[in-house]
Enzyme design. Structure first.
Site, PDB file in Angstrom:
ATOM      1  N   LYS A 283      31.387  47.643  46.910  1.00  0.00           N
ATOM      2  CA  LYS A 283      31.963  49.099  47.634  1.00  0.00           C
ATOM      3  C   LYS A 283      33.086  49.744  47.059  1.00  0.00           C
ATOM      4  O   LYS A 283      33.598  49.108  46.377  1.00  0.00           O
ATOM      5  CB  LYS A 283      32.491  48.417  49.158  1.00  0.00           C
ATOM      6  CG  LYS A 283      31.183  47.757  49.880  1.00  0.00           C
ATOM      7  CD  LYS A 283      31.981  47.049  51.264  1.00  0.00           C
ATOM      8  CE  LYS A 283      30.880  46.540  51.931  1.00  0.00           C
ATOM      9  NZ  LYS A 283      29.878  47.611  52.618  1.00  0.00           N
TER      10      LYS A 283
ATOM     11  N   ASP B   4      33.200  41.092  58.519  1.00  0.00           N
ATOM     12  CA  ASP B   4      31.674  41.225  58.492  1.00  0.00           C
ATOM     13  C   ASP B   4      30.941  39.732  59.025  1.00  0.00           C
ATOM     14  O   ASP B   4      29.685  39.743  58.913  1.00  0.00           O
ATOM     15  CB  ASP B   4      31.432  41.286  57.013  1.00  0.00           C
ATOM     16  CG  ASP B   4      29.880  42.269  56.704  1.00  0.00           C
ATOM     17  OD1 ASP B   4      29.715  42.800  57.816  1.00  0.00           O
ATOM     18  OD2 ASP B   4      29.462  42.448  55.778  1.00  0.00           O
TER      19      ASP B   4
ATOM     20  N   ASP C 151      24.617  45.261  48.678  1.00  0.00           N
ATOM     21  CA  ASP C 151      25.348  45.433  49.831  1.00  0.00           C
ATOM     22  C   ASP C 151      24.437  45.495  50.624  1.00  0.00           C
ATOM     23  O   ASP C 151      24.714  45.647  52.019  1.00  0.00           O
ATOM     24  CB  ASP C 151      26.209  46.617  49.675  1.00  0.00           C
ATOM     25  CG  ASP C 151      27.072  46.852  50.537  1.00  0.00           C
ATOM     26  OD1 ASP C 151      27.557  45.739  51.144  1.00  0.00           O
ATOM     27  OD2 ASP C 151      28.045  47.821  50.638  1.00  0.00           O
TER      28      ASP C 151
ATOM     29  N   ARG D 262      21.084  41.731  56.185  1.00  0.00           N
ATOM     30  CA  ARG D 262      19.579  41.645  56.605  1.00  0.00           C
ATOM     31  C   ARG D 262      19.031  40.318  55.985  1.00  0.00           C
ATOM     32  O   ARG D 262      18.032  39.614  56.485  1.00  0.00           O
ATOM     33  CB  ARG D 262      18.805  42.977  56.413  1.00  0.00           C
ATOM     34  CG  ARG D 262      18.702  43.299  55.021  1.00  0.00           C
ATOM     35  CD  ARG D 262      18.399  44.762  55.008  1.00  0.00           C
ATOM     36  NE  ARG D 262      19.582  45.986  55.057  1.00  0.00           N
ATOM     37  CZ  ARG D 262      19.544  47.024  55.283  1.00  0.00           C
ATOM     38  NH1 ARG D 262      18.554  47.694  54.848  1.00  0.00           N
ATOM     39  NH2 ARG D 262      20.528  47.901  55.507  1.00  0.00           N
TER      40      ARG D 262
HETATM   41  N1  BES Z   1      28.994  45.245  56.183  1.00  0.00           N
HETATM   42  C1  BES Z   1      28.262  46.350  55.846  1.00  0.00           C
HETATM   43  C2  BES Z   1      27.969  47.319  57.317  1.00  0.00           C
HETATM   44  C3  BES Z   1      29.371  47.921  57.413  1.00  0.00           C
HETATM   45  C4  BES Z   1      29.787  49.095  57.224  1.00  0.00           C
HETATM   46  C5  BES Z   1      29.913  47.369  58.727  1.00  0.00           C
HETATM   47  C6  BES Z   1      31.115  49.568  57.720  1.00  0.00           C
HETATM   48  C7  BES Z   1      30.998  47.923  59.380  1.00  0.00           C
HETATM   49  C8  BES Z   1      31.625  49.101  58.998  1.00  0.00           C
HETATM   50  C9  BES Z   1      26.962  46.111  55.147  1.00  0.00           C
HETATM   51  O1  BES Z   1      26.680  44.939  54.676  1.00  0.00           O
HETATM   52  C10 BES Z   1      26.418  47.132  54.312  1.00  0.00           C
HETATM   53  O2  BES Z   1      27.313  47.305  53.447  1.00  0.00           O
HETATM   54  N2  BES Z   1      25.329  47.953  54.471  1.00  0.00           N
HETATM   55  C11 BES Z   1      25.019  49.054  53.749  1.00  0.00           C
HETATM   56  C12 BES Z   1      23.809  49.001  53.959  1.00  0.00           C
HETATM   57  C13 BES Z   1      23.134  50.014  52.615  1.00  0.00           C
HETATM   58  C14 BES Z   1      23.209  49.354  51.305  1.00  0.00           C
HETATM   59  C15 BES Z   1      21.625  50.111  52.951  1.00  0.00           C
HETATM   60  C16 BES Z   1      25.769  50.235  54.307  1.00  0.00           C
HETATM   61  O3  BES Z   1      26.021  50.415  55.220  1.00  0.00           O
HETATM   62  O4  BES Z   1      25.996  51.233  53.463  1.00  0.00           O
HETATM   63 ZN    ZN Z   2      27.059  44.719  52.747  1.00  0.00          ZN
END
Ligand code: BES
Ligand code: ZN
Ligand code: MG
Length: 476
Positions: A255, A266, A325, A329
């Protein structure tokens, strides 16, 4: 911690140590102290026109009382239950009203102090006494509100704990701690057992760290455990599944800075489902409920799963990891397959799954996705009455094609790397793992992971959607 007490007496009969909160119909920004003769201290607070106050308005008003008391260093506050019987909220009944008031007092009073070495002030809000609480329904509501808010605040403590302290192992211990004194059986499976179960998807997410990946299982058999090949309908459990990523760096698709620091939250889906089952047990609901929390740390290391790796899930389906990331899922997928052994009546998964849910809804509501129109409607309504707002997004077959992998059965993000409809993409991925013919709803709580100023809550975990889950379990 705030003590909440009740009295059958009126506001004017409380001891002098209490500051008496008097509501007026002035605008909500009008607040003032009035010291009357005989040393009686009153705080006059505008609430706006009483006829306009609905469930949402009531929650904000009650939280505002706590905010005002805190900012004026009031230690003992007295409020009047009878005045809060606004026409638009009395339709929900006396028990709901009392519970809602107590919940919101306690949620607003919560502070996360675990890492503070100095007390900020000696003059903290210590007690709120609710006057004119007389009927048995009101008293019932008060005790429900105390139970619900106590477990929500414990869940917030767990969620707010740093990723360094709350590892998957520590999360398992915290779950057992939370269930102390309750008729809930809590089991924590470790990597050896997860390997035996062939949970290749969950294990892949946690392989980049020495923190051991776990599956937390909490079972509450309030309706008596059913046995045998086919469990009678009344004894089929509702299975709650919560994402338990104790820290999400994003993995090798790391990230950006500014997006990582709050990723200890999370695991909020996980803490929420554990708190919900704890409340159900404490309230003695005659229902069977199981909570599953697949928990892992998504770390960066030479052992971490790589973008392009292919893993085999417990369902047998192979998953191409196109993005490390999109790990939430992946851990949920194996927990969904594991849930089959319970022959669930319904499945609810709760996860801080996508940043895209914030793009879609802002930060006031969580997204729900289900093919069950009835369930969707029920949850939207219970969201309004409980305070944990949710709003639907579609889960249509059309979305499935984007996840068809060239190299494996399914990819964990769209194979063309499109970011459009990211929340639906997450829900769609999960639909490949949902047990057939079982009503299932996915709740993406990313929008409600962190509080915002209008919530009138401490910074950090909101403890959502525990109120919604409890309301659902009560009526299920
Ligand atoms: N934990 C994050 C989602 C998230 C983002 C929660 C901001 C709360 C605030 C999740 O694991 C993630 O990183 N998702 C990615 C998915 C993408 C790679 C398809 C995202 O949201 O960018
Ligand atoms: Zn993630
Ligand atoms: Mg490991």
């Amino acid at each position: 911690m705030l003590k909440i007490t009740t009295s059958p007496k009126g506001l004017s009969d409380v001891q002098l140590k209490y500051c008496r909160l008097v509501l007026t119909e002035e605008s909500a920004s009008t607040h003032r102290f009035v010291e009357t003769k005989d040393g009686v201290l009153e705080y006059r607070m505008g609430a706006g026109k009483w006829k306009d106050i609905d469930a949402r308005g009531l929650r904000t008003l009650v939280r505002g009382m706590i905010q005002a008391a805190k900012s004026h260093k009031v230690e003992f506050l007295a409020i009047d239950f009878s005045i809060l019987h606004f026409p638009k909220v009395t339709t929900h009944g006396e028990e709901w009203l009392a519970s809602t008031i107590v919940e919101n007092l306690a949620l607003a009073a919560y502070e996360f102090t675990k890492y503070k070495t100095k007390q900020e002030s000696k003059k903290n809000l210590k007690e709120v006494i609710i006057c004119n609480v007389d009927s048995s329904t009101a008293k019932k509501g008060v005790s429900r509100g105390l139970v619900v808010s106590s477990y929500i605040n414990q869940a917030r403590d767990i969620a707010n704990t740093t990723g360094g302290d709350l590892t998957p192992t520590a999360f398992g211990t915290a779950a057992k701690e939370l269930m102390k004194g309750l008729k809930v059986q809590t089991t924590v499976l470790g990597e050896k057992e997860l390997k035996k179960l062939k949970m290749g998807s969950l294990l892949a997410v946690g392989q980049g760290t020495k923190s051991e990946t776990k599956l937390i299982i909490a079972e509450y058999w309030g309706a008596g455990k059913g046995t045998g090949k086919s469990i009678p309908k009344a004894k089929q459990p509702i299975v709650l599944i919560g994402k338990g990523i104790t820290y999400d760096t994003g993995g090798l698709n790391v990230k950006p800075s500014g997006s990582m620091h709050d990723m200890h939250l999370d695991m909020s889906g996980g803490s929420s489902v554990l708190a919900a089952i704890a409340v159900a047990a404490k309230l003695g609901l005659k229902k069977n409920i199981v909570a599953l929390v697949p928990t892992a740390e998504n770390a960066v290391s030479d052992d971490a799963m790589r973008a392009g790796d292919i893993v085999t899930s417990m369902s047998g389906q192979t998953i191409e990891v196109l993005h490390t990331d999109a790990e939430g899922r992946m851990v949920l997928a194996d927990a969904m397959t594991y849930s089959e052994r319970y022959q669930p009546k319904a499945i609810i998964d709760v996860a801080t799954l996508t940043g895209a849910a914030l793009v879609a809804l802002g930060q006031h509501a969580s997204a729900i996705m289900t093919k069950d129109a009835e369930l969707s409607k029920t949850l939207v309504e219970l969201g309004e009455t409980s305070g944990d707002l949710v709003w639907p997004l579609p889960l249509w077959e059309e979305y499935k094609a984007s996840l068809k992998s060239h190299r494996a059965d399914i990819s964990n993000i769209a194979t063309n790397f499109s970011r459009f409809g990211g929340s639906i993409e997450g829900g769609t991925f999960l639909s490949f793992f949902a047990p057939k013919d079982v009503p299932w709803v996915h709740i993406d709580i990313a929008p409600r992971m962190d509080s915002i100023p209008s919530d009138k809550l401490a910074k950090g975990s909101t403890g959502e959607p525990i109120r919604l889950l409890v309301s659902y379990l009560e009526q299920a």
